[in-house]
Write an enzyme that holds these catalytic residues in place. Sequence first.
Site, mmCIF file in Angstrom:
data_model
loop_
_atom_site.group_PDB
_atom_site.id
_atom_site.type_symbol
_atom_site.label_atom_id
_atom_site.label_comp_id
_atom_site.label_asym_id
_atom_site.label_seq_id
_atom_site.Cartn_x
_atom_site.Cartn_y
_atom_site.Cartn_z
ATOM 1 C CD GLU A 315 18.992 82.636 34.288
ATOM 2 O OE1 GLU A 315 19.949 82.752 33.905
ATOM 3 O OE2 GLU A 315 18.702 81.520 34.697
HETATM 4 C C1 ACM Z 1 19.502 81.661 38.686
HETATM 5 O O1 ACM Z 1 20.639 81.225 38.884
HETATM 6 N N1 ACM Z 1 18.999 81.937 37.608
HETATM 7 C C2 ACM Z 1 18.730 82.017 40.033
#
Ligand code: ACM
Length: 664
Positions: A315
């Site tokens: 992310e």
């Molecule tokens: C995640 O849930 N961003 C690994």
Amino acid sequence: MMPKAPILLMAPLALFAHNLMPVPAKLQPGVGRMRIDRNFAFVQLNGYREPRLEAAAARLVEHVARKTGIPMAPATGVHAPAAPLVVYCDHASAPVQAAQEDESYRLTVTPVGARLDAPNPLGVLRGMETFLQLVDLDAGGFGVPAVTVEDHPRFPWRGLMLDVARHWLPLADVKRTLDGMAAVKLNVFHWHLSENQGFRIESKRFPKLQEMGSDGEYYTQDQVREAIAYARDRGIRVIPEFDMPGHATAWFPGYPELASGAPPVPGPYGIERQWGIFDPAMDPTREETYQFLDAFIGEMAALFPDEYFHIGGDEVNGKQWDSNPRIQEFMRAHGIKSNEELQAYFTRRVEAIVEKHGKKMIGWDEILSKDMPRNVVVQSWRGPKALADAARQGVSGILSNGYYLDLGYPAAYHYAVDPLGEGAADLSAAEKQRVLGGEACMWSEFVTPELLDTRVWPRMAAIAERFWSPQNVTDVADMYRRLGAVSRDLEWLGLTHVSEYEKMLARLAGGGPVAPVRTLAEVVEPVKDYAREEAHPYDRFTPLNRLIDAARPDSETVRRFAALVDRREVEDLPAIREWLTLWRDNHARLAPVLANSALLAEDAEISKDLSAIAAAGLEALDKTHDAAWIAETRALLDRAKKPKAELLLSVEPSIRKLIEAAYR
Ligand code: ACM
């Protein structure tokens, strides 16, 4: 002499409803029971011995004592009693527990005693947990049914990821979690130690990490060593995760030069207090970033003995990279065309550092790029496809998608997810070998020490079974039956998922009667996925003391009621009527409690909905109804179905079935 028919020697399988979770690879019921009494203190260790086995034997005796309430002390007298359990361990396991080690064991229980055989201490540890789960009470007292178990795991990697960064979870919570993991034969504790909201471990090289990134809430290195030893004693590997280049804001208050913010806003940075995805990310273009990470990873690699080291990688939104002219210039100069490519460049550099310090890299599925070395492990959080793609490219992986405990799904939902399920079906045998197993994830936006166990247990045990047991073990009703037994066992071990729930209900009641609060709590569930974050602005200081925090993702009451409604035999009707009557009348009982509890006030609407739909359900039981009634009642159900105070009224679908059946 007539030969004895072997069938007479064995209890019929159907009658042997054992409580084991995970279900063993092979189980053969025998005849009779071994009694458990104070002499169980005499567990005997033979063959290879080490302090870990002595400690495990002592723990087993203590756990049997807790579960039975029988103080374990051998009877004294002229003759020492025979050992009730004899353990044979063949040889040592690896000095640092490896990702692929033999964990098999064989346990034989007869009315006169039990024997546990294992090649190495890991199998002994697993077999002892099986023995403990087999202890039960019948009309004759506590005992263990005669049985032969031959067992080994389906997957070598069976883990739980715990986020101790968003909400701080002290060492005691980690140890309690390890106790629960050992009970259900999990073997990897993935410790998510850094996040936007906190840097949770002491660095001696870079002390401003914890000094400025943790509000004073971090583990000392001595505590980390203590947790690792505690885990090893229980056959559990410990893998640290330091999430980078994103999810890294808490590194930057102490070391803003690591971040990518462009002048005029390179910093200063503060610890993030909200939940979500944030812009700050490490600067992949400066050599100083890699010098820092080399020193930091070197320090941590020496502290954590496991062969794997998790670097996160998930992310990254790339906004800081987009807005920094120097980073844009670097990308142009190096022919890096996208933020994904820039992250791949960063990840390859970090991989080389991890390898230099003697470790293999593991990361979330974003780490995989075409020129990543094949010896990394990918943890797939985005879906089973990423895992299958990795396996096809020669990269091993573990599945976490489908095992997010924070998303509020019932055990049956997670139980249906298989690391070799959807997505892996067309893999070759060699590619399937690369699917090492899975890890459940407990992200801690809505978890505190008080709530931790209620959010992990008992659902984690059902996932542990998916990782350990044969693939064809899929009977959901039987899973829930055994989950109930495991849940009780876990409380004897010191887990707090039941006791904390009870305390939370009492807090909500504010000194008023708890019974109507419980009646409501047992028919509601938290909203699923990320709906909670969308419903309400939360941060790290928001109290988590509401009904949604107490409400379980998995209600036994709702399950039992749904089963009654689905069957709906004449003999089920009195029980259905009894439930509906209880719920119809509950709002009147709860109203005075609601009026005196600021915490419960928001639940008045859902409480009224419960009463109203239960009343309609009772009308549906008594006679058939016309179009006007069904139209009005459907509108009522539709209103009741909408989330309120972030709660779902989870008996609504079953009551709706009764109502639809009454419309002719
Ligand atoms: C995640 O849930 N961003 C690994």
